[in-house]
Write a protein that holds these residues in place. Structure first.
Motif, short mmCIF file in Angstrom:
data_model
loop_
_atom_site.label_atom_id
_atom_site.label_comp_id
_atom_site.label_asym_id
_atom_site.label_seq_id
_atom_site.Cartn_x
_atom_site.Cartn_y
_atom_site.Cartn_z
N UNK A 47 0.83 -1.20 0.00
CA UNK A 47 0.00 0.00 0.00
C UNK A 47 0.87 1.25 0.00
N UNK A 48 1.95 1.19 0.79
CA UNK A 48 2.87 2.32 0.81
C UNK A 48 3.36 2.61 -0.60
N UNK A 51 0.50 4.05 -2.71
CA UNK A 51 0.16 5.42 -2.31
C UNK A 51 1.21 6.39 -2.85
N UNK A 52 2.47 6.02 -2.68
CA UNK A 52 3.55 6.89 -3.13
C UNK A 52 3.47 7.13 -4.64
N UNK A 54 0.99 7.20 -6.43
CA UNK A 54 -0.13 8.06 -6.82
C UNK A 54 0.37 9.50 -7.02
N UNK A 55 1.51 9.80 -6.37
CA UNK A 55 1.97 11.18 -6.35
C UNK A 55 3.20 11.41 -7.20
N UNK A 56 3.83 10.34 -7.64
CA UNK A 56 5.04 10.51 -8.46
C UNK A 56 5.08 9.38 -9.48
N UNK A 59 10.38 6.54 -8.91
CA UNK A 59 11.16 6.67 -7.68
C UNK A 59 12.61 6.55 -8.13
N UNK A 60 13.33 7.65 -8.12
CA UNK A 60 14.63 7.65 -8.80
C UNK A 60 14.32 7.40 -10.27
N UNK A 194 14.97 -2.16 4.45
CA UNK A 194 15.36 -1.20 3.43
C UNK A 194 15.89 -1.86 2.18
N UNK A 196 14.23 -3.81 0.52
CA UNK A 196 13.11 -4.08 -0.38
C UNK A 196 12.86 -2.93 -1.35
N UNK A 197 13.51 -1.79 -1.15
CA UNK A 197 13.42 -0.72 -2.14
C UNK A 197 14.73 -0.69 -2.92
N UNK A 201 18.33 4.55 -4.53
CA UNK A 201 17.75 5.83 -4.11
C UNK A 201 18.42 6.36 -2.85
N UNK A 202 19.14 5.50 -2.13
CA UNK A 202 19.76 5.97 -0.89
C UNK A 202 21.08 6.67 -1.19
N UNK A 203 21.62 7.32 -0.18
CA UNK A 203 22.92 7.96 -0.41
C UNK A 203 24.02 6.92 -0.34
#
Lengths: 267, 264
Positions: A47-48, A51-52, A54-56, A59-60, A194, A196-197, A201-203
């Protein structure tokens, strides 16, 4: 290890799982409650993602289906790991309450014996759901399907599961040395999520940590990159089983040393 | 009488202090969570300035303050209560001249104060230094925020008590506890602010108590609410606190009549 011994241990796993089934069929509600709560946990994470997105749009440079694909893979590995390496209570149950003494009198290897006693097959249901999620994303992305893909997937999942197992066995083995490392397990649980993404995208610092120190990125994004055409990185993908073997080797070594040191809880 | 309850807060505080390893690993857990969500949100924003009415700075502040508030209101009372019910310890507790649930609440509060002083304060300072967290300048907002996280604590603890008390009625409430934890994290807005939910999700959340735990206080802290909205948010929290007392009292009454200890 001698082959007959490996066969013997696997035979034991079969017996214990059969035994587990008998127990759980008596308490059917528990089984389903566990399955449902596992799935609910994954559902929240999905769901996260939904939802995310929906707005972009991305991701990267990862699209929604790609992120979902990685998550599906993560669920498969997580489910298999949860079923066989259920060591959450190791410190409490085996060291503090002293059950380790009993384990050491058993003929199987002590680690195999502890894993056997904690088999948790309901966790495999999330693997199946993960597989379905990954399959759906596969179709949506229009990825090619080669005859060797299923075999590669099996090897990758095994590698990922070995990484988890190695790390958690090491942590459980710390109980042999120190009194109450109870805080470390939730810590790992947080870090592992973390992977799982897409780590891209992380530094740099976090990426390095998740790749080479606590290699949780190999339980998710790197092996998935074998299949994702837009992000294909065959080298990192094939590092998964390699890192898996190393992590498992370290875990086993720390465990064996720990067992030698073990002197009982004394109560 | 009240002195007795105060002792429970103090003792729990000191107990928490005794487990150093848990403390340090706890700090790391929160730092990692905030850090990871910070980068995740940065990637989500990409080139966008605002999403769902949040600027990047507001989002950063929201993430930091939400996890810090969670440090304060979070506790494992559900597990403690259900363990005591299952091993029979609750029966002994009931014979004491103090209210069992109040004792639990005080213990949870002791834990909360511990984390507030030793996690939240240093954590917030660190987060402000590392990321672009904008702290409110209006002292009134600070005061209201602290009142609001007090209610976050109360409401979250009420959830925990309700979940824990289920152990009186079912033999195994393990799954229920896990489901509660997962749904509180998602629906309260720690993981993603409710403003990001699709319209129907937001509408549903308006009628559920979860937003009172994280979303409302964090929104006030980030300065996204007008004064009227701030008071309204506080009112919602007070309302839910009052409403949730009812099922707890009912459950506790009927539970005492049917206490049956497994293997006891």
């Amino acid at each position: 290890m001698r082959l007959s011994r490996v066969g013997y241990t696997f035979g034991l796993f079969k017996e214990y799982i059969a035994n587990y089934a008998k127990v759980k069929l008596t308490y059917r509600a528990d089984f389903w409650v566990e399955v449902v709560s596992d799935l609910l946990f994954s559902l929240t994470n999905l769901l996260f993602i939904f939802i995310v997105f929906q707005h972009t749009p991305t991701l990267g440079d990862w699209s929604e289906s790609e992120v979902v694909f990685v998550y599906g893979y993560f669920m498969i590995a997580q489910g298999v790991f949860g079923a066989f390496t259920n060591l959450w209570n190791f410190g409490d149950r085996y060291i503090i309450k002293g059950e380790m003494d009993r384990v050491l009198t058993r003929p199987a290897h002590s680690l195999a014996q502890v894993m056997l006693e904690n088999v948790d097959p309901p966790s495999l249901v999330s693997s199946l759901v993960g597989l379905a999620i990954m399959g759906t994303a596969w179709g949506k992305l229009g990825l090619a399907f080669d005859w060797y893909d299923p075999f590669v997937l099996v090897i990758m999942v095994l590698g990922s599961v070995l990484i988890y197992a190695g790390i958690y066995v090491t942590l459980a083995a710390i109980s042999f040395y120190s009194d109450a490392p109870t805080g470390i397990i939730p810590l790992m649980f947080n870090i592992q999520s973390y992977g799982r993404y897409p780590v891209q995208i992380y530094n740099r610092g976090i990426r390095f940590l998740l790749t080479w120190v606590l290699p949780f990125a190999f339980v998710g994004v790197y092996p998935a990159m074998f299949f994702l055409e837009a992000h294909r990185d065959v080298f990192m993908a094939w590092m998964t089983p390699v890192v898996g073997l190393i992590a498992a080797g370290i875990g086993l070594a720390v465990w064996n040393r720990g067992v030698k040191r073990y002197r009982g809880a004394g109560s | 009488m009240n002195a007795a309850y105060f002792e429970f807060i103090r003792i729990r505080f000191l107990t928490m202090l005794a487990y150093r390893v848990n403390y340090y690993s706890g700090i790391i857990v929160y730092a990692i969570n905030i850090g990871a969500y910070y980068f995740l949100w940065k990637a989500i924003y990409g080139d966008a300035d605002t999403l769902a009415g949040f600027t990047v700075e507001q989002m950063t502040t929201y993430v930091a303050v939400s996890w810090m508030a969670r440090a304060f209101y979070f506790n494992n009372l559900d597990r403690e209560i259900s363990n005591e019910i299952r091993d029979g310890g609750v029966a002994v507790q009931m014979t004491r001249p103090i209210n069992y649930l109040m004792v639990k609440m005080m213990q949870g509060f002791g834990e909360g104060v511990f984390r507030l002083l030793l996690f939240m304060v240093p954590g917030m300072i660190l987060a402000t230094l590392l990321f672009h967290v904008t702290l409110p300048t209006d002292p009134m907002r600070w005061i209201v925020f602290f009142i609001m996280i007090w209610f976050s604590f109360l409401i979250n603890t009420q959830f925990n008590i309700l979940t824990g008390l289920f152990a009186f009625f079912v033999e195994n409430n393990e799954g229920l506890m896990r489901m509660k934890r997962v749904s509180v994290d998602l629906l309260s807005g720690v993981i993603v602010p409710i403003a990001f939910f699709p319209a129907w999700g937001r509408a549903a959340m308006d009628w559920l108590p979860f937003q009172a735990i994280t979303y409302l206080p964090s929104s006030v802290f980030t300065g996204r609410t007008s004064e009227a909205e701030t008071w309204h948010a506080l009112l919602i929290q007070i309302g839910w606190f009052a409403v949730l007392v009812v099922p707890i009292v009912l459950m506790w009454r009927s539970a005492r009549r049917r206490l049956f200890v497994q293997g006891g």
